[in-house]
Every structure is written in C-alpha cells, then in structure tokens.
Design a protein around this motif. Structure first.
Motif, PDB file in Angstrom:
ATOM      1  N   SER A  14       9.974 -13.542 -27.450  1.00  0.00           N
ATOM      2  CA  SER A  14      11.720 -14.142 -28.010  1.00  0.00           C
ATOM      3  C   SER A  14      12.029 -14.847 -27.429  1.00  0.00           C
ATOM      4  N   PHE A  15      11.869 -14.629 -25.768  1.00  0.00           N
ATOM      5  CA  PHE A  15      12.472 -15.985 -25.075  1.00  0.00           C
ATOM      6  C   PHE A  15      12.167 -17.202 -24.785  1.00  0.00           C
ATOM      7  N   GLU A  16      10.064 -17.536 -25.031  1.00  0.00           N
ATOM      8  CA  GLU A  16      10.062 -18.699 -25.200  1.00  0.00           C
ATOM      9  C   GLU A  16      10.224 -19.670 -26.608  1.00  0.00           C
ATOM     10  N   GLU A  17       9.771 -18.666 -27.732  1.00  0.00           N
ATOM     11  CA  GLU A  17      10.298 -19.353 -28.842  1.00  0.00           C
ATOM     12  C   GLU A  17      12.060 -19.413 -29.071  1.00  0.00           C
ATOM     13  N   GLY A  18      13.083 -18.724 -28.570  1.00  0.00           N
ATOM     14  CA  GLY A  18      14.350 -18.859 -28.884  1.00  0.00           C
ATOM     15  C   GLY A  18      15.190 -20.175 -27.333  1.00  0.00           C
ATOM     16  N   TRP A  19      13.803 -20.028 -26.876  1.00  0.00           N
ATOM     17  CA  TRP A  19      14.702 -20.798 -25.579  1.00  0.00           C
ATOM     18  C   TRP A  19      14.969 -22.489 -26.650  1.00  0.00           C
ATOM     19  N   ASP A  20      16.242 -23.054 -26.073  1.00  0.00           N
ATOM     20  CA  ASP A  20      16.528 -24.340 -26.615  1.00  0.00           C
ATOM     21  C   ASP A  20      15.781 -25.068 -25.634  1.00  0.00           C
ATOM     22  N   LYS A  21      14.587 -25.926 -26.316  1.00  0.00           N
ATOM     23  CA  LYS A  21      13.732 -26.593 -25.181  1.00  0.00           C
ATOM     24  C   LYS A  21      14.727 -27.810 -24.992  1.00  0.00           C
ATOM     25  N   GLU A  22      15.529 -28.411 -25.925  1.00  0.00           N
ATOM     26  CA  GLU A  22      16.298 -29.741 -25.160  1.00  0.00           C
ATOM     27  C   GLU A  22      17.208 -29.393 -24.804  1.00  0.00           C
ATOM     28  N   HIS A  23      18.675 -28.315 -24.741  1.00  0.00           N
ATOM     29  CA  HIS A  23      19.669 -28.480 -24.540  1.00  0.00           C
ATOM     30  C   HIS A  23      20.090 -27.375 -23.984  1.00  0.00           C
ATOM     31  N   GLY A  24      18.870 -26.342 -23.445  1.00  0.00           N
ATOM     32  CA  GLY A  24      19.071 -25.270 -22.837  1.00  0.00           C
ATOM     33  C   GLY A  24      19.381 -24.405 -23.283  1.00  0.00           C
ATOM     34  N   GLY A  25      19.301 -22.804 -22.651  1.00  0.00           N
ATOM     35  CA  GLY A  25      20.618 -22.008 -23.595  1.00  0.00           C
ATOM     36  C   GLY A  25      19.447 -21.053 -24.783  1.00  0.00           C
ATOM     37  N   LEU A  26      19.825 -20.066 -25.297  1.00  0.00           N
ATOM     38  CA  LEU A  26      18.690 -19.154 -25.864  1.00  0.00           C
ATOM     39  C   LEU A  26      19.885 -19.785 -27.904  1.00  0.00           C
ATOM     40  N   PHE A  27      18.729 -19.805 -28.585  1.00  0.00           N
ATOM     41  CA  PHE A  27      19.487 -20.574 -29.792  1.00  0.00           C
ATOM     42  C   PHE A  27      20.414 -18.755 -30.894  1.00  0.00           C
ATOM     43  N   TYR A  28      21.103 -18.609 -30.946  1.00  0.00           N
ATOM     44  CA  TYR A  28      21.593 -17.284 -31.666  1.00  0.00           C
ATOM     45  C   TYR A  28      20.332 -16.846 -33.193  1.00  0.00           C
ATOM     46  N   PHE A  29      20.329 -17.887 -33.510  1.00  0.00           N
ATOM     47  CA  PHE A  29      19.753 -17.274 -35.041  1.00  0.00           C
ATOM     48  C   PHE A  29      18.291 -18.423 -34.697  1.00  0.00           C
ATOM     49  N   LEU A  30      16.817 -18.229 -35.396  1.00  0.00           N
ATOM     50  CA  LEU A  30      15.872 -18.484 -35.739  1.00  0.00           C
ATOM     51  C   LEU A  30      14.459 -17.995 -36.503  1.00  0.00           C
ATOM     52  N   ASP A  31      13.806 -17.687 -37.311  1.00  0.00           N
ATOM     53  CA  ASP A  31      13.062 -17.747 -38.055  1.00  0.00           C
ATOM     54  C   ASP A  31      11.883 -17.794 -37.793  1.00  0.00           C
ATOM     55  N   ALA A  32      11.507 -16.368 -37.487  1.00  0.00           N
ATOM     56  CA  ALA A  32      10.226 -16.158 -36.808  1.00  0.00           C
ATOM     57  C   ALA A  32       9.260 -16.639 -37.177  1.00  0.00           C
ATOM     58  N   GLU A  33       9.219 -17.788 -38.676  1.00  0.00           N
ATOM     59  CA  GLU A  33       7.430 -18.521 -38.963  1.00  0.00           C
ATOM     60  C   GLU A  33       8.217 -20.237 -39.802  1.00  0.00           C
ATOM     61  N   GLY A  34       9.199 -20.847 -38.665  1.00  0.00           N
ATOM     62  CA  GLY A  34       9.739 -21.675 -38.601  1.00  0.00           C
ATOM     63  C   GLY A  34      10.481 -22.387 -39.539  1.00  0.00           C
ATOM     64  N   ARG A  35      10.846 -21.472 -40.993  1.00  0.00           N
ATOM     65  CA  ARG A  35      11.419 -21.723 -41.871  1.00  0.00           C
ATOM     66  C   ARG A  35      13.322 -21.670 -41.120  1.00  0.00           C
ATOM     67  N   SER A  36      13.525 -22.781 -41.805  1.00  0.00           N
ATOM     68  CA  SER A  36      15.193 -22.721 -42.194  1.00  0.00           C
ATOM     69  C   SER A  36      16.402 -21.373 -42.115  1.00  0.00           C
ATOM     70  N   PRO A  37      16.528 -21.300 -41.191  1.00  0.00           N
ATOM     71  CA  PRO A  37      18.079 -20.122 -40.955  1.00  0.00           C
ATOM     72  C   PRO A  37      18.730 -19.807 -41.777  1.00  0.00           C
TER      73      PRO A  37
END
Length: 140
Positions: A14-37
């Motif tokens: 969850s942390f690796e997928e949810g971490w914003d690699k561009e700006h840092g911090g955790l996104f509030y929502f993401l789709d586990a399959e990469g679809r548009s939230p």
C-alpha cells in the motif's frame, strides 16, 4: 503465511503504491488496478493516512527489526512533520494539495478532530521508547 507476514505485505504494498513519487506524501485515493479514481480529491494528501502509516511502520520495525521499515517510517514522518505540522501555532493542518501545499487553513472540523494526530504521536513515542530500551538492553 502468518498474520505478521500478511500485515507486512499489505502495509509495504500500500505504501509503495500510494506514495507520490513526484511530490512525496501519500495519495488519498488510488485504484488498485491503475484505473482512474472516481473521487475528485484522489490526489490530495490528508493527515490521517500519514498518521496511520507512521504507526504501521513503527510497529513493523519494532516487530521485525528490518531497516527498510525504519526507512519508510522516517520517510512518512519527515513528510508529515514538514507539511502538515504547524510549528508556529501547533496542531496539524488536515488537507494538502498534490504538491504538499495547505488547502484548508482550519485544523479541525466535521471530519478532522483531535484523534489521529495525538494518538499517532503517542503510539509512535511508546513504540520507539520500547525499541530504544530493547537496544539499550542489548548493548549492555
């Protein structure tokens, strides 16, 4: 797999997928399959997921002693303390945009009360105190 392994996998994935690699911090929502939230605020950064990640990685580090969990704890804690915390007037802001800028100046309201921040800091203090005591005992 035992419960600790399942928890470790869930938390690190969850942390690796949810971490914003561009700006840092955790996104509030993401789709586990990469679809548009579907949620409009999906790319915001909210206080409580950062609080929970701090606790989770502190527990993983205490339980498993893996350096990678300490590094993740430091990463999320550094982000939270430098973006959410208000060093001048206390407490934490609750809502940041993707770039990490405060979007709502209030620190409490219908959704953000006095729960996650003090609970997180208290729990992390307890966990790190136990880690410190264990390290001190081991070095004697």
């Amino acid at each position: 797999a035992d419960l600790v392994q399942v928890a470790e996998q869930m938390i690190t994935w969850s942390f690796e997928e949810g971490w914003d690699k561009e700006h840092g911090g955790l996104f509030y929502f993401l789709d586990a399959e990469g679809r548009s939230p579907v949620y409009l605020e999906w790319d915001m950064k909210l206080w409580w997921p950062h609080n929970e990640a701090m606790i989770a990685f502190a527990i993983l580090y205490e339980t498993l002693g893996k350096e990678e969990h300490w590094e993740s704890f430091v990463k999320v804690t550094d982000y939270a303390m430098s973006h959410f915390s208000d060093p001048h007037h206390g407490e934490w802001y609750g809502y940041l945009n993707r770039e990490g800028k405060v979007t709502h100046r209030f620190k409490g309201g219908p959704y953000k009360g006095c729960f996650h921040v003090p609970r997180s800091l208290f729990m992390v203090h307890q966990i790190l105190s136990r880690c410190s005591a264990k390290a001190g005992a081991a070095s004697e």
